[in-house]
Scaffold this motif. Structure first.
Motif, PDB file in Angstrom:
ATOM      1  N   THR A 229       8.085 -18.191 -31.889  1.00 19.52           N
ATOM      2  CA  THR A 229       6.997 -17.421 -32.508  1.00 19.52           C
ATOM      3  C   THR A 229       6.091 -18.239 -33.400  1.00 19.52           C
ATOM      4  N   GLY A 230       6.584 -19.373 -33.890  1.00 20.15           N
ATOM      5  CA  GLY A 230       5.800 -20.133 -34.859  1.00 20.15           C
ATOM      6  C   GLY A 230       5.882 -19.563 -36.264  1.00 20.15           C
ATOM      7  N   MET A 231       6.731 -18.579 -36.474  1.00 22.21           N
ATOM      8  CA  MET A 231       6.895 -18.003 -37.811  1.00 22.21           C
ATOM      9  C   MET A 231       7.669 -18.952 -38.713  1.00 22.21           C
ATOM     10  N   SER A 232       7.454 -18.806 -39.988  1.00 17.98           N
ATOM     11  CA  SER A 232       8.318 -19.483 -40.953  1.00 17.98           C
ATOM     12  C   SER A 232       9.620 -18.699 -41.048  1.00 17.98           C
ATOM     13  N   ARG A 233      10.661 -19.299 -41.577  1.00 21.03           N
ATOM     14  CA  ARG A 233      11.933 -18.590 -41.701  1.00 21.03           C
ATOM     15  C   ARG A 233      11.801 -17.354 -42.594  1.00 21.03           C
ATOM     16  N   PRO A 234      11.132 -17.435 -43.772  1.00 16.70           N
ATOM     17  CA  PRO A 234      10.991 -16.217 -44.584  1.00 16.70           C
ATOM     18  C   PRO A 234      10.238 -15.102 -43.848  1.00 16.70           C
ATOM     19  N   THR A 235       9.199 -15.477 -43.069  1.00 16.27           N
ATOM     20  CA  THR A 235       8.452 -14.453 -42.328  1.00 16.27           C
ATOM     21  C   THR A 235       9.323 -13.814 -41.257  1.00 16.27           C
ATOM     22  N   LEU A 236      10.097 -14.633 -40.543  1.00 22.02           N
ATOM     23  CA  LEU A 236      10.987 -14.087 -39.528  1.00 22.02           C
ATOM     24  C   LEU A 236      11.977 -13.111 -40.154  1.00 22.02           C
ATOM     25  N   LEU A 237      12.576 -13.493 -41.274  1.00 23.44           N
ATOM     26  CA  LEU A 237      13.557 -12.623 -41.918  1.00 23.44           C
ATOM     27  C   LEU A 237      12.911 -11.319 -42.371  1.00 23.44           C
ATOM     28  N   GLU A 238      11.666 -11.394 -42.830  1.00 20.25           N
ATOM     29  CA  GLU A 238      10.949 -10.194 -43.266  1.00 20.25           C
ATOM     30  C   GLU A 238      10.694  -9.266 -42.079  1.00 20.25           C
ATOM     31  N   ARG A 239      10.295  -9.826 -40.935  1.00 18.97           N
ATOM     32  CA  ARG A 239       9.953  -9.010 -39.770  1.00 18.97           C
ATOM     33  C   ARG A 239      11.193  -8.463 -39.057  1.00 18.97           C
ATOM     34  N   ILE A 240      12.301  -9.188 -39.118  1.00 19.29           N
ATOM     35  CA  ILE A 240      13.475  -8.751 -38.380  1.00 19.29           C
ATOM     36  C   ILE A 240      14.328  -7.775 -39.177  1.00 19.29           C
ATOM     37  N   SER A 241      14.173  -7.782 -40.499  1.00 22.33           N
ATOM     38  CA  SER A 241      14.985  -6.912 -41.360  1.00 22.33           C
ATOM     39  C   SER A 241      14.868  -5.431 -40.986  1.00 22.33           C
ATOM     40  N   PRO A 242      13.650  -4.885 -40.797  1.00 22.18           N
ATOM     41  CA  PRO A 242      13.583  -3.462 -40.424  1.00 22.18           C
ATOM     42  C   PRO A 242      14.170  -3.164 -39.048  1.00 22.18           C
TER      43      PRO A 242
ATOM     44  N   LEU B 261       9.007   2.493 -37.334  1.00 20.10           N
ATOM     45  CA  LEU B 261       9.496   1.774 -38.508  1.00 20.10           C
ATOM     46  C   LEU B 261       8.700   2.130 -39.751  1.00 20.10           C
ATOM     47  N   ALA B 262       7.412   2.441 -39.577  1.00 18.17           N
ATOM     48  CA  ALA B 262       6.573   2.800 -40.727  1.00 18.17           C
ATOM     49  C   ALA B 262       7.049   4.079 -41.400  1.00 18.17           C
ATOM     50  N   LEU B 263       7.764   4.926 -40.650  1.00 24.58           N
ATOM     51  CA  LEU B 263       8.294   6.168 -41.233  1.00 24.58           C
ATOM     52  C   LEU B 263       9.521   5.918 -42.094  1.00 24.58           C
ATOM     53  N   ASP B 264      10.136   4.744 -41.933  1.00 26.00           N
ATOM     54  CA  ASP B 264      11.308   4.346 -42.726  1.00 26.00           C
ATOM     55  C   ASP B 264      12.377   5.435 -42.688  1.00 26.00           C
ATOM     56  N   ALA B 265      12.676   5.917 -41.465  1.00 25.09           N
ATOM     57  CA  ALA B 265      13.593   7.047 -41.328  1.00 25.09           C
ATOM     58  C   ALA B 265      14.995   6.622 -40.921  1.00 25.09           C
ATOM     59  N   GLY B 266      15.310   5.330 -41.040  1.00 19.79           N
ATOM     60  CA  GLY B 266      16.635   4.866 -40.677  1.00 19.79           C
ATOM     61  C   GLY B 266      16.744   4.543 -39.201  1.00 19.79           C
ATOM     62  N   PRO B 267      17.965   4.651 -38.631  1.00 19.87           N
ATOM     63  CA  PRO B 267      18.173   4.290 -37.225  1.00 19.87           C
ATOM     64  C   PRO B 267      17.263   5.077 -36.292  1.00 19.87           C
ATOM     65  N   LEU B 268      16.797   4.413 -35.233  1.00 22.88           N
ATOM     66  CA  LEU B 268      15.927   5.038 -34.263  1.00 22.88           C
ATOM     67  C   LEU B 268      16.660   6.169 -33.546  1.00 22.88           C
ATOM     68  N   GLY B 269      15.931   7.259 -33.259  1.00 23.83           N
ATOM     69  CA  GLY B 269      16.481   8.375 -32.505  1.00 23.83           C
ATOM     70  C   GLY B 269      17.182   9.393 -33.395  1.00 23.83           C
ATOM     71  N   VAL B 270      17.687  10.433 -32.753  1.00 24.57           N
ATOM     72  CA  VAL B 270      18.408  11.487 -33.475  1.00 24.57           C
ATOM     73  C   VAL B 270      19.811  11.590 -32.921  1.00 24.57           C
ATOM     74  N   PRO B 271      20.788  11.951 -33.757  1.00 23.97           N
ATOM     75  CA  PRO B 271      22.167  12.063 -33.269  1.00 23.97           C
ATOM     76  C   PRO B 271      22.285  13.083 -32.150  1.00 23.97           C
TER      77      PRO B 271
ATOM     78  N   VAL C 290      18.483  -4.183 -33.439  1.00 22.71           N
ATOM     79  CA  VAL C 290      19.040  -5.505 -33.151  1.00 22.71           C
ATOM     80  C   VAL C 290      20.361  -5.639 -33.899  1.00 22.71           C
ATOM     81  N   ARG C 291      21.177  -6.576 -33.437  1.00 21.89           N
ATOM     82  CA  ARG C 291      22.491  -6.771 -34.051  1.00 21.89           C
ATOM     83  C   ARG C 291      22.915  -8.219 -33.944  1.00 21.89           C
ATOM     84  N   GLU C 292      23.869  -8.598 -34.797  1.00 19.63           N
ATOM     85  CA  GLU C 292      24.521  -9.894 -34.663  1.00 19.63           C
ATOM     86  C   GLU C 292      25.452  -9.812 -33.460  1.00 19.63           C
TER      87      GLU C 292
END
Length: 386
Positions: free
Chosen positions: A30-43, A374-384, A50-52
């Motif tokens: 991507t050409g991102m810096s490490r801090p930028t990558l961490l910021e974008r991947i966190s949400p 992600l902009a809604l900040d509603a937690g995990p995607l989808g509904v149970p 995504v997962r480890e």
């Protein structure tokens, strides 16, 4: 590639493009810096997207952690409604079916409210069998035209009373998730096209009725009014047998499963399929296949598909595939069919389900849709699911 400005949605699309990545590989890609990558991947982690996924093998230093798309709990609920059968399924976003139920129905003689009640009951039954999943979308296939943009059924004699029926709103009262509504034959074509990536695919559903779908550039051709693929009502003769649409001489009046049942004096399409090798049934199927081939030849000359897939309980019969293929090649120029494959459905009764799932995934996991979610900040995607 410099994708340093990529949003989390675009980053997810990159992560989904292969099995696993290290953080360093994502930085390099991507050409991102490490801090930028961490910021974008966190949400993406917070939304359960995504997962480890373990670590790389050690080569003397500290093993690097792998990151992958987390599809383990993401599911799609689908309703594949045909003329005489409905199939309700819960499927993972990669197409693995978790649970499904099928029922005999009579869509032409059942009021929409009654049909909806039965479908909703089946939907809850399927979801109840798979607790702890997350529902990200819902897909519905119907044997009739669908208005683009609204998902409302359009007029057709096959679905009396369904014209403008507020199916999307009524289903949303039960499951508030993104929804896709599609003609059943076009959904089948989209499912089969997933096995032919990059190809132009013409798919045909031949069961009680006859319909088609054209997939090109990964897109499903719906037409301006949602009636693309309604080939069963192409008129082959000015006079001829009466069609259920009220006209005479339509392809469906000669060759649909409904017409063949009447011609052969049998009780169901299953009877026709089980007796396909009997001389009188084989002759009727070959004649019907030639008529369908005549219609498809014009579409093939126009669209030049790489693959013609014949699905549905009648379409996938070996003798039918041969009859259609012979007629198509007989009346088209060689240059239109030189590279054409004519094959029976590979997905069988799951074809429309797979198509509906792929249409939902295409919509829900698009970069713009992920960023909006992600902009809604509603937690995990989808509904149970429960």
């Amino acid at each position: 590639m410099d994708a340093s400005g990529a949003t989390p949605g675009h980053l997810l699309a990159l992560i989904r493009s292969r099995t696993a990545w290290t953080r360093q590989q994502l930085i390099d890609a991507t050409g991102m810096s490490r801090p930028t990558l961490l910021e974008r991947i966190s949400p993406l982690f917070a939304a359960g997207l995504v997962r480890e996924a373990g670590s790389t093998a050690s080569v003397g230093g500290r093993p690097a952690q792998l990151i992958s798309f987390d599809d383990r709990l993401l599911t799609v609920l689908t309703f594949d409604v045909g003329h005489t059968h409905a199939r309700v399924s819960l499927t993972g976003v990669h197409g693995g079916e978790l649970h499904s139920v099928s029922r005999r129905i009579d869509v032409s003689h059942t009021a929409p409210d009654a049909m909806l009640t039965d479908l909703v009951t089946l939907g809850h039954e399927v979801l109840g069998a798979c607790p702890s999943q997350r529902l990200v979308g819902l897909g519905v296939g119907l044997p009739g035209p669908i208005e683009p943009g609204t998902g409302l059924p359009k007029p057709t004699t096959i679905l009396p009373g369904w014209d403008g029926y507020p199916l999307p709103d009524l289903l949303r009262a039960h499951w508030d998730v993104p929804m896709v509504f599609e003609n059943d034959a076009r959904a089948l074509a989209f499912g089969e096209a997933s096995l032919c990536p990059g190809e132009t695919v013409l798919g045909v559903k031949w069961a009680t009725g006859i319909g088609a779908g054209l997939i090109t550039g990964g897109m499903n051709l719906t037409g301006d009014d949602g009636t693309a693929g309604d080939i069963g009502h192409i008129k082959l003769a000015r006079t001829g047998p009466l069609c259920r649409c009220g006209r005479r001489g339509c392809l469906a009046a000669y060759a649909s499963g409904h017409a063949l049942i009447s011609q052969l004096g049998v009780s169901s399409l299953t009877d026709i399929a089980s007796r396909a090798g009997e001389p009188d049934v084989a002759r009727a199927l070959a004649s019907a296949g030639r008529r369908l081939g005549t219609v498809l030849a014009a579409l093939i000359a126009m669209a030049n598909p790489r693959t013609l897939v014949l699905g549905g309980i009648i379409g996938a019969l070996p003798g039918v595939v041969d009859a259609v293929g012979e007629r198509v090649r007989d009346i088209t120029l060689l240059r239109s069919t030189a590279g054409l494959r004519i094959v029976p459905s590979a997905l069988g009764e799951r074809a429309a389900t797979v198509g509906l799932v792929n249409l939902i995934v295409q919509r829900v996991l698009a970069a713009e849709a992920i960023d909006a979610a992600l902009a809604l900040d509603a937690g995990p995607l989808g509904v149970p699911t429960r």
